[in-house]
Write an enzyme that holds these catalytic residues in place. Structure first.
Site, PDB file in Angstrom:
ATOM      1  CD  GLU A  53      -1.760  -2.339   1.706  1.00 53.26           C
ATOM      2  OE1 GLU A  53      -2.669  -3.185   1.830  1.00 53.26           O
ATOM      3  OE2 GLU A  53      -0.570  -2.547   2.073  1.00 53.26           O
ATOM      4  CG  PHE A 110      -9.717  -9.418  11.808  1.00 52.65           C
ATOM      5  CD1 PHE A 110      -8.480  -9.871  12.228  1.00 52.65           C
ATOM      6  CD2 PHE A 110     -10.013  -9.445  10.453  1.00 52.65           C
ATOM      7  CE1 PHE A 110      -7.547 -10.351  11.321  1.00 52.65           C
ATOM      8  CE2 PHE A 110      -9.090  -9.919   9.533  1.00 52.65           C
ATOM      9  CZ  PHE A 110      -7.850 -10.376   9.971  1.00 52.65           C
ATOM     10  CD  GLN A 111      -7.332  -7.140   8.083  1.00 51.49           C
ATOM     11  OE1 GLN A 111      -8.252  -6.897   7.293  1.00 51.49           O
ATOM     12  NE2 GLN A 111      -6.187  -7.688   7.683  1.00 51.49           N
ATOM     13  CE  LYS A 159     -17.595  -6.927   4.842  1.00 53.93           C
ATOM     14  NZ  LYS A 159     -17.144  -6.811   3.446  1.00 53.93           N
ATOM     15  CG  MET A 170      22.842  12.747   2.487  1.00 51.12           C
ATOM     16  SD  MET A 170      23.978  13.826   1.578  1.00 51.12           S
ATOM     17  CE  MET A 170      23.014  14.159   0.108  1.00 51.12           C
TER      18      MET A 170
END
Length: 574
Positions: A53, A115-116, A165, A482
């Site tokens: 993602e 959940f999630q 959802k 760097m």
């Protein structure tokens, strides 16, 4: 008002169609599967399946930077949403328009540690322009219209839209109503500069003996490159760009004196330090420009133009602040200059240009070509030669980013795609992919390093799936360049965790993903290898170029010094 009924997922899709969205960058998961099903059943919007993602946000970001359109991201709830955080912050720091559609657990489970479940609105609040919690499916079109309006107007930025959802439930139907206009009572970006401030600004500009125009990313974002160039030429003024502003005026324009700041040119930093008037356009005086704010340009009257009033006098006091959209303010300034009874002191201006030319003649970007090791500067120059300066260049963050900014003169706005504010390693490849989707017939090149490229290297799989024939040029110095440079200069060469003691065979790795890999070890092979890569247009090509690991980026400002206190090369100060 349409008489047809739509479920929440279909309302999202219909709204995105109204908003002319072509691509969505995302990764599916449980909370957004109804929306993915709705996307599957239409052909107007293409979903690009990334492998992480974070890469989705960077692809959307690169697409937005190159086109000026809003980039759209779709992620599931919980880890899918939190994986977007770095990309959201990257867009926020650089004022990039983006809308992130985030799934969420059903409204009845919010707050139950389901959940999630993650409070993505709360997590992202400090790094977004605005957020929306959808709590009624019928409001989805209006919410998305507002989200896009906020993302793209004023000072652009990312907007998060949380979609529980149950808001996407395929069994619940609603009419589709997309607002004809979008207005928000508490959000009205100022567009026109105050006439009194315009008059003050013009007086200061025309009375200046040592004027410098300092332009930032706002010029690119506002599509005002042509207006800026006209202003520069009408005043015959020297102009410098920030890292984010490169391409705002052509890098080969005679009035362009180079990038300013930490790794800016000697002439740009010296001109700023000695200016009596600085016209700052769409720049925010960040620390990589100013160095020590207490020593910053003490003799200059600062005219600061920005659409975001919170950016003005935030770090450096503006003597003449002008709040407004650059497109409008530049028109106001040009008209007022053209009609002003005041005349520029051309004799003083000629003296000023002689001084700037004397700094330019010191050739601060010259570098040693002794030995047979490939210099990273030479790689960028070879890319410029092979592309005639017309490629889109995306970069990751580190030495390679600075070399690209210094040695590839960007002739056009939106040609330079890099993470300036947040400095996000792993940005370059997915950003270049977003550019390639937007302009499939243009050359999109990712300049990266052996450290940065590994942070989102899994997107080579996405490139194969969608036939994104980008070019990846890795300046391989076997280290975090760097970091190592700072350790050389400030930590007596103690290289703590900056050397990559194990690296993959990048050619074999790239070939395992189905692409073309080319390794370059010798300077004589450099230009032929780059020319060969540029001749391949139907495949991704990865150039693994082994460069001199001891090479530093110069010039470099001296820490806590004035803007023009600089190291020109090892052991040599300006």
């Amino acid at each position: 008002m349409s008489t047809q009924q739509y479920n929440g997922s279909e309302l999202v899709v219909q709204a995105l169609k109204e908003l002319k969205v072509k691509y969505i960058f995302g990764y599916p998961g449980g909370s957004v599967l109804d929306l993915y099903d709705a996307l599957f059943q239409q052909d107007d919007i293409e979903h690009i399946l990334v492998r992480h993602e974070q890469a989705a946000t960077h692809m959307a970001d690169g697409y937005a930077r190159a086109t000026g359109e809003v980039g759209v991201v779709l992620a599931t709830s919980g880890p899918g949403a939190t994986n977007c955080i770095t990309g959201i912050a990257t867009a926020y720091m650089d004022s990039i328009p983006m809308v992130v559609l985030s799934g969420q657990v059903p409204t009845g489970l919010i707050g139950d540690d389901a959940f999630q479940e993650t409070d993505i609105v709360g997590c992202s609040r400090p790094i977004v322009k605005h957020s929306f919690n959808c709590r009624s499916a019928k409001d989805i079109p209006t919410i998305l219209a507002k989200a896009f309006y906020i993302a793209r107007t004023g000072r652009p930025g990312p907007v998060v839209v949380e979609l529980p959802k149950d808001m996407l439930n395929p069994t619940l139907k609603f009419p589709f109503h997309f607002p004809a206009t979008t207005e928000l009572r508490t959000y009205n970006p100022n567009t026109k500069g105050h006439s009194k401030q315009i008059r003050k600004a013009v007086t200061a500009i025309l009375e200046a003996k040592k004027l410098v125009i300092y332009s930032g990313g706002g010029i690119v974002i506002s599509n005002t490159s042509e207006q800026l160039t006209h202003l520069v030429e009408s005043l015959n003024a020297p102009i410098t760009n920030t890292l984010m502003g490169l391409g705002g005026i052509s890098g080969v324009h005679p009035n362009f004196i180079g990038m300013l700041g930490m790794h800016g040119s000697l002439e740009a930093n010296k001109a700023m330090a000695n200016a009596d008037v600085i016209l700052a356009l769409g720049a925010r005086f960040d620390d990589r420009v100013t160095n020590n704010v207490k020593k910053f340009c003490p003799n200059a009257t600062i005219v600061h133009v920005d659409v975001d009033p919170t950016s003005i006098s935030k770090t450096i006091k503006a003597h003449i602040p002008v709040v407004g959209c650059l497109a409008t303010v530049l028109e106001q300034l040009q008209t007022a200059i053209d009609n002003s009874p005041l005349n520029i002191d051309r004799s003083a201006q000629e003296d000023w240009w002689r001084q700037i030319i004397s700094w330019r003649e010191q050739k601060c970007l010259s570098y040693s070509t002794d030995g047979d090791k490939i210099k990273p500067q030479a790689v960028i120059e070879a890319i410029y030669k092979a592309t005639n300066g017309d490629a889109y260049i995306s970069s990751d963050v580190g030495q390679h980013q600075m070399f690209a900014a210094q040695y590839y003169p960007f002739k056009h706005p939106r040609q330079w795609i890099n993470s300036g504010g947040l400095g996000t390693m792993g940005f370059g490849l997915p950003a270049a992919m977003g550019v390639k989707l937007a302009f499939p017939n243009k050359e999109s090149i990712c300049v990266t390093g052996d450290g940065s490229i590994q942070m989102n290297i899994q997107e080579l799989s996405t490139c194969l799936q969608y036939n994104l024939a980008v070019k990846v040029v890795s300046l391989n110095n076997r280290s975090l360049g760097m970091v190592r440079q700072w350790q050389d200069m400030m930590y007596s060469g103690r290289h703590s965790s900056s050397y990559m003691e194990s690296l993959p065979d990048f050619v074999k790795l790239v070939e395992s993903y189905g692409h073309v890999g080319i390794r370059v070890d010798h300077i004589d092979d450099l230009q032929p290898a780059i020319d060969k890569a540029m001749a391949i247009n139907d495949r991704l090509v990865f150039l693994d170029i082994c460069v001199d690991e001891k090479e530093h980026v110069y010039p470099m400002q001296i820490k806590l010094g004035a803007i023009d206190e600089m190291w020109l090369r090892k052991g040599v100060k300006a």
